[in-house]
Design an enzyme around this catalytic site. Structure first.
Site, PDB file in Angstrom:
ATOM      1  N   ARG A 579       1.068  -1.126  -0.322  1.00  0.00           N
ATOM      2  CA  ARG A 579       0.128  -0.136  -0.526  1.00  0.00           C
ATOM      3  C   ARG A 579       1.158   1.513  -0.331  1.00  0.00           C
ATOM      4  O   ARG A 579       1.862   1.748   0.877  1.00  0.00           O
ATOM      5  CB  ARG A 579      -0.845  -0.073   1.445  1.00  0.00           C
ATOM      6  N   SER A 640       8.025  -5.038   6.620  1.00  0.00           N
ATOM      7  CA  SER A 640       8.061  -6.397   7.082  1.00  0.00           C
ATOM      8  C   SER A 640       8.523  -7.084   6.659  1.00  0.00           C
ATOM      9  O   SER A 640       8.620  -8.262   6.592  1.00  0.00           O
ATOM     10  CB  SER A 640       6.540  -6.902   7.396  1.00  0.00           C
ATOM     11  N   ASP A 694       5.470  -3.912  10.651  1.00  0.00           N
ATOM     12  CA  ASP A 694       5.080  -3.983  10.834  1.00  0.00           C
ATOM     13  C   ASP A 694       4.328  -4.006  12.218  1.00  0.00           C
ATOM     14  O   ASP A 694       3.365  -3.345  12.108  1.00  0.00           O
ATOM     15  CB  ASP A 694       3.817  -4.635  10.097  1.00  0.00           C
TER      16      ASP A 694
HETATM   17  C1  BG6 Z   1      -1.913  -4.435   7.684  1.00  0.00           C
HETATM   18  C2  BG6 Z   1      -1.048  -4.234   7.528  1.00  0.00           C
HETATM   19  O1  BG6 Z   1      -3.094  -4.165   8.078  1.00  0.00           O
HETATM   20  O2  BG6 Z   1      -1.793  -6.408   8.082  1.00  0.00           O
HETATM   21  C3  BG6 Z   1       0.277  -4.583   7.334  1.00  0.00           C
HETATM   22  O3  BG6 Z   1      -0.489  -2.851   7.298  1.00  0.00           O
HETATM   23  C4  BG6 Z   1       0.423  -6.026   7.673  1.00  0.00           C
HETATM   24  O4  BG6 Z   1       1.587  -3.531   7.617  1.00  0.00           O
HETATM   25  C5  BG6 Z   1      -0.364  -6.760   7.836  1.00  0.00           C
HETATM   26  O5  BG6 Z   1       2.034  -6.329   7.551  1.00  0.00           O
HETATM   27  C6  BG6 Z   1      -0.517  -7.873   8.031  1.00  0.00           C
HETATM   28  O6  BG6 Z   1      -1.194  -9.001   7.497  1.00  0.00           O
HETATM   29  P1  BG6 Z   1      -1.347  -9.833   6.605  1.00  0.00           P
HETATM   30  O7  BG6 Z   1      -2.317 -10.881   7.055  1.00  0.00           O
HETATM   31  O8  BG6 Z   1      -1.835  -8.917   5.537  1.00  0.00           O
HETATM   32  O9  BG6 Z   1       0.011 -10.254   6.282  1.00  0.00           O
HETATM   33  C1  GLC Z   2       7.588 -12.304   9.197  1.00  0.00           C
HETATM   34  C2  GLC Z   2       8.657 -11.089   9.622  1.00  0.00           C
HETATM   35  C3  GLC Z   2       8.134  -9.729  10.162  1.00  0.00           C
HETATM   36  C4  GLC Z   2       7.219  -9.001  10.158  1.00  0.00           C
HETATM   37  C5  GLC Z   2       6.329 -10.273  10.566  1.00  0.00           C
HETATM   38  C6  GLC Z   2       4.494 -10.292   9.836  1.00  0.00           C
HETATM   39  O1  GLC Z   2       8.175 -12.707  10.022  1.00  0.00           O
HETATM   40  O2  GLC Z   2      10.088 -10.673   9.367  1.00  0.00           O
HETATM   41  O3  GLC Z   2       9.057  -8.394  10.021  1.00  0.00           O
HETATM   42  O4  GLC Z   2       6.991  -8.455  11.399  1.00  0.00           O
HETATM   43  O5  GLC Z   2       6.387 -11.455   9.439  1.00  0.00           O
HETATM   44  O6  GLC Z   2       4.645  -9.624   8.988  1.00  0.00           O
END
Ligand code: BG6
Ligand code: GLC
Ligand code: GLC
Length: 954
Positions: A579, A640, A694
């Site tokens: 995003r 992340s 994240d």
């Molecule tokens: C989102 C966050 O809502 O959730 C992200 O904005 C995060 O930063 C993510 O990595 C984690 O959830 P998913 O299911 O999208 O991996």
């Molecule tokens: C993976 C990444 C970590 C992140 C997590 C959730 O474990 O290594 O940095 O926070 O995924 O997205």
């Protein structure tokens, strides 16, 4: 009198209905002779009426009146058929109906036998045949059309046992079983039993069945409302002689249907007339409201004995039916059964004969103590006496035994009475069967229904005329149905064995399922050990010692204080969606505009340059769309993946995780890679101020609303947590006071082998097939990217054992990632349940039975439960550490959470919370779901940094 309310018959109907079976001439033509039978009078004799004896013409009136009560016209039969059909359809539709309506109880029999079932089975029959109990040894040879004669033995149940405590009845049954088995050369262990229990029961499984109410001659205490299978199991255990597994329980109608030798087509109706009466048939599952099933058929036991629509039965019920009901064990109940069941026919005849004797029409106006006692005339007597040839002689013999003196003309009259009662029973039974046929015709949408009806019970077996009257009446009421009647084999014993064979196979499958899922079921000790290991790894990681937890400093030292202001750009990379966001932080709150861009797999796993160029392209596109081109807004980058940070705007990628594997990035500063890409795209200017994980973005975002939020948790594609640690505990960052947010990178927990005891072969399979084998052990047991895969591997294993999908895996199920984690959420959702499982799996090309669907659901539950519990154990370790850091007796803390698995799964969040309560009882933990994504948090981190930078500048 009831008969005065009946409509006049057309000549045709009266012929059809008044012609008694077995060659009797219409009774009415003979009324004169009946009326003038010699009525002898024995003055003063005991049991004889002395006054008011009718004159001959009165007596013919009396007899006519009596017998006329047993007449049922075609119109009445049609009304009964229609009303019963209505009652059946109401009950199927789930409308709560009065106790007097039919019950329509679904059984767990979903298909008629294949003929391939095999094995040795013990069958115990209770309740079908009056006061006796039958035990059979049935061998199914597994070849259609081949049958071995079963061994069987009948035991008479003493009256006090039929009416005594339930335990006594079941102990009696267990005793009979032992006695029967003692005479056979069988092992004492591993016997499989099918229980034919012929009373209305709510079944909740092939081996779980709760008695609703006793019917017929039974009234044992402490059984209604209980599982009769359990009661039998307990009794067998108390008896102790044999180890017998009660595998299935069925109604006698079901045994009758299932034990019918398949003819041209399968037998789909089971009809029993024995002590009581009832039928079962194969209904479309989608029409049975109480079932969560929309495919296939299920056998439904109608329990028509309880039918009692006053409107249609009222005019048919005679004064004798009322008297019989009053004197029965269950007055007011089973009114329909009491006109048909063998337990009652003799009694009805007795009541009529006693009445006629008392009115002086029979036996010279004399009764006898036997004639006046309940149960002295049995079904057998009725059938024998009504026989047109040998019947008269039998009348004499039977009634003489009852202490009556039978005059020459009495015999003929008694025969008429027997025939009237018997004929009415057969005709009413036909009306009920016609209702079932109409139901089948309707539900199958067939103009002409061709159907085989299996018949069972002593009335059919010993009194063939019952079937001929029934058949003739069914033809009259359901002329468009082509019905063949087929007698069941071994009085239903074979059918019970069939069901038992299927149940035994399912039970074996269930054991294999349980064995497979057992390693996923973690107990308190195991979870407490995970918490303890996590705690140890945290401490080591913070100290910079070897640990699977990296405990990375984030340079975020405080959660927002609400004074942050300005417009910021944010990127959010690493979850399901990439995003780009514009975040406006004003005194009035935070306003976010964002757009999702896709990152194709070839980009995520291509070259680093390609990935970062793609990211910058997306930013440029966003800026253009938002009219921001040319502005250099401060940018917060949610990235992340594990990064070693040396400051807020520096993050060296340690290694990729999840589905990313772009080359030439590991070991590089991600902010530099982004700046280089910006440089390559000369048109844009960007000011990258902060890089945040994240988890950190989520904590900050929730922290803006709740200052107690000091933990960030992600359970999405990957899983991870961060929390506010005392700076003095963080060896990598100088300083002794204040806090710092630590990105734990807990996904890698266990990479040093510490989780090996918990890992299953399925986890190993998933790991091996991943792009980073040996890495992210904890994450691979918890997060969305892997749970579907774990389930898929389990399903493949169960299929290879023949437990699922009839042992036939499809090509698609063998395809990696075909079973999405979102399926777990959908499958486990309470509102959709098994229907949903079916739809999802059928999309994968799997055709499944309802047993398969249930097992798949259990697999999903086991996998997601373990994930949630492991996650909870991790959170418990974190909050306990914060509590101890601060020397608090009790800690109140909030955890900001994000991630699709956590948010979409119906039970995940509550399981995490429950585990945390169990493992960290001194912490009061509130979970806050992040609604805005971690981009908002990244912008807030950027805002804080800008505020601090401005302050330093001033
Ligand atoms: C989102 C966050 O809502 O959730 C992200 O904005 C995060 O930063 C993510 O990595 C984690 O959830 P998913 O299911 O999208 O991996
Ligand atoms: C993976 C990444 C970590 C992140 C997590 C959730 O474990 O290594 O940095 O926070 O995924 O997205
Ligand atoms: C009674 C029972 C029923 C059984 C029938 C025939 O009606 O309630 O379950 O099928 O008798 O035995």
């Amino acid at each position: 009198m009831p008969h005065t309310e009946r409509e006049e018959l057309t000549p045709e109907e009266s012929d059809q209905l008044l012609l008694l079976p077995g060659g009797y001439p219409p009774l009415w033509n003979h009324m004169d002779s009946i009326g003038s039978v010699g009525l002898r009078q024995r003055e003063g004799a005991p049991g004889c009426s002395q006054e008011g004896l009718p004159c001959p013409s009165d007596s013919s009136e009396l007899v006519l009146e009596c017998l006329q009560q047993f007449k049922v016209t075609k119109t009445q039969l049609r009304q009964i058929q229609a009303s019963l059909l209505g009652s059946m359809e109401q009950a199927l539709g789930g409308q709560t109906s009065p106790a007097s309506a039919v019950r329509m109880l679904p059984t767990y029999v979903g298909s008629t036998p294949h003929g391939t079932e095999q094995g040795d089975f013990v069958v115990l029959e209770l309740g079908a045949t009056g006061a006796s109990l039958r035990v059979l040894w049935v061998t199914l040879v597994g070849i259609e059309g081949h049958r071995m004669e079963p061994r069987s033995q009948e035991f008479v149940i003493p009256p006090e046992v039929m009416l005594g405590p339930g335990q006594q009845l079941f102990d009696f049954a267990a005793h009979c079983l032992s006695e029967f088995l003692d005479a056979l050369p069988v092992d004492k262990e591993g016997l499989q039993l099918g229980f034919s229990f012929s009373f209305p029961c709510h079944q909740t499984g092939l081996d779980r069945s709760t008695l609703i109410s006793w019917t017929k001659g039974f009234r044992c205490s402490g059984v209604e409302g209980h599982d009769v299978v359990q009661l039998l199991r307990d009794a067998i255990k108390r008896q102790g002689a044999y180890s017998i597994d009660v595998v299935a329980v069925v109604n006698d109608t079901v045994g009758t249907m299932m034990g019918c030798e398949p003819g041209v087509g399968p037998c789909e109706v089971g009809l029993v007339v024995d002590t009581g009466t009832n039928a079962c048939y194969m209904e479309e599952a989608r029409h049975v409201a109480v079932l969560d099933e929309d495919r296939g058929r299920v056998c439904v036991s109608v329990e028509w004995g309880s039918f009692s629509d006053d409107g249609v039965l009222g005019p048919v019920l005679t004064t004798f039916d009322h008297a019989l009901d009053r004197e029965s064990l269950n007055p007011g109940a089973q009114r329909f059964e009491k006109m048909i069941g063998g337990l009652y026919l003799g009694e009805l005849v007795r009541l009529v004969l006693a009445h006629l004797a008392q009115r002086g029409v029979l036996f010279g106006g004399c009764t006898s103590p036997a004639l006046l006692s309940h149960g002295s005339i049995l079904l057998e007597h009725v059938a024998e006496m009504k026989d047109p040839l040998a019947g008269a002689a039998r009348v004499h013999a039977i009634l003489r035994d009852l202490g009556l003196s039978v005059g020459a003309s009495d015999a003929e009259l008694v025969q008429y009475v027997c025939a009237a009662v018997f004929t009415r029973a057969a005709r009413l039974c036909a009306a009920a069967l016609a209702a079932v046929l109409a139901r089948l015709q309707h539900s199958r949408e067939q103009q002409v229904l061709q159907i085989a009806v299996a018949t069972g019970g002593r009335v059919f077996e010993r009194h063939p005329s019952f079937l001929s009257i029934l058949q003739e009446t069914v033809m009259l009421l359901a002329p468009e149905c082509d019905v063949s009647f087929i007698p069941s084999v071994d009085g239903g014993g074979q059918g019970v064995a069939m069901v038992t064979a299927v149940a035994a196979r399912l039970a074996a499958h269930r054991r294999l399922l349980e064995e497979t899922l057992a390693p996923f079921r973690l107990d308190h000790e195991q979870l407490a050990a995970v918490r303890a290991q996590m705690r140890e790894a945290m401490v080591k990681g913070l100290r910079g010692e070897a640990s699977s937890l990296r405990m990375l400093p984030t340079y975020v030292r405080a959660t927002p204080d609400g004074t942050e202001r300005g417009d910021f750009l944010a990127l959010d990379l690493g979850g399901t969606n990439f995003r780009v966001l514009l975040v406006r932080v004003t005194a009035g709150g935070v306003k976010i505009t964002s757009q999702v861009y896709s990152i194709p797999e070839y980009v995520a796993q291509g070259s680093g340059q390609q990935l970062f160029d793609h990211i910058v392209d997306c930013i440029v596109d966003f800026q253009q769309k938002q009219g921001l081109s040319g502005q250099s807004l401060p940018l917060g980058f949610t990235f992340s993946f594990p990064c070693r940070q040396l400051g807020l705007d520096q993050g060296i990628l340690l290694n990729w995780t999840k589905g990313f594997n772009a080359s030439d990035c590991e070991g590089q500063d991600v902010v530099c890679l982004l700046r280089e890409a910006i440089g390559r795209r000369q048109a844009v200017e960007l000011n990258v101020v902060a890089i945040v994980n994240d988890t950190v973005g989520t904590m900050m975002s929730c922290g803006y609303e709740d200052p107690r939020c000091e933990v960030g948790l992600i359970v999405g594609t990957g899983t991870n947590a961060c929390y506010m640690e005392e700076l003095q505990n963080v060896a990598a960052v100088p300083g002794d006071s204040g806090h710092m947010c630590i990105n734990m990178e807990w996904g890698a927990f266990g990479d040093d082998g510490s989780l090996d005891l918990l890992r299953t072969c399925f986890d190993a399979n998933v790991d091996q097939a991943s792009i980073n084998p040996g890495k992210q052990s904890f994450e691979k047991m918890i997060s969305g990217m892997y749970l579907g895969e774990i389930v898929r591997h389990i399903l493949l294993h169960l299929t290879s054992l023949g437990v699922l999908f009839r042992g036939q895996p499809t090509q698609r199920l063998q395809t990696r990632d075909i079973f999405k984690t979102k399926f777990l959420s959908e499958i486990e959702s309470d509102s959709l349940a098994l229907r949903q499982v079916r739809a999802i799996l059928e999309d994968l090309g799997l055709s499944l039975t309802s047993d398969d669907a249930l097992m798949v659901l259990e697999v999903c539950q086991a996998v997601s439960q373990r994930a949630a519990q492991l996650c909870g154990a991790g959170v418990a370790a974190v909050v306990e550490k914060i509590r101890e850091n601060r020397g608090l007796e009790e800690l109140t803390v909030s955890v900001g959470v994000d991630g699709t698995l956590y948010k979409l799964h119906p039970h995940f969040s509550s399981l995490v919370a429950a585990t945390v309560r169990e493992l960290a009882p001194r912490c009061v933990v509130t979970f806050l779901q992040s609604e805005d994504g971690s981009g908002k948090g990244a912008a807030l981190v950027t805002a804080v940094a800008c505020r601090l930078a401005q302050m330093a500048h001033v």
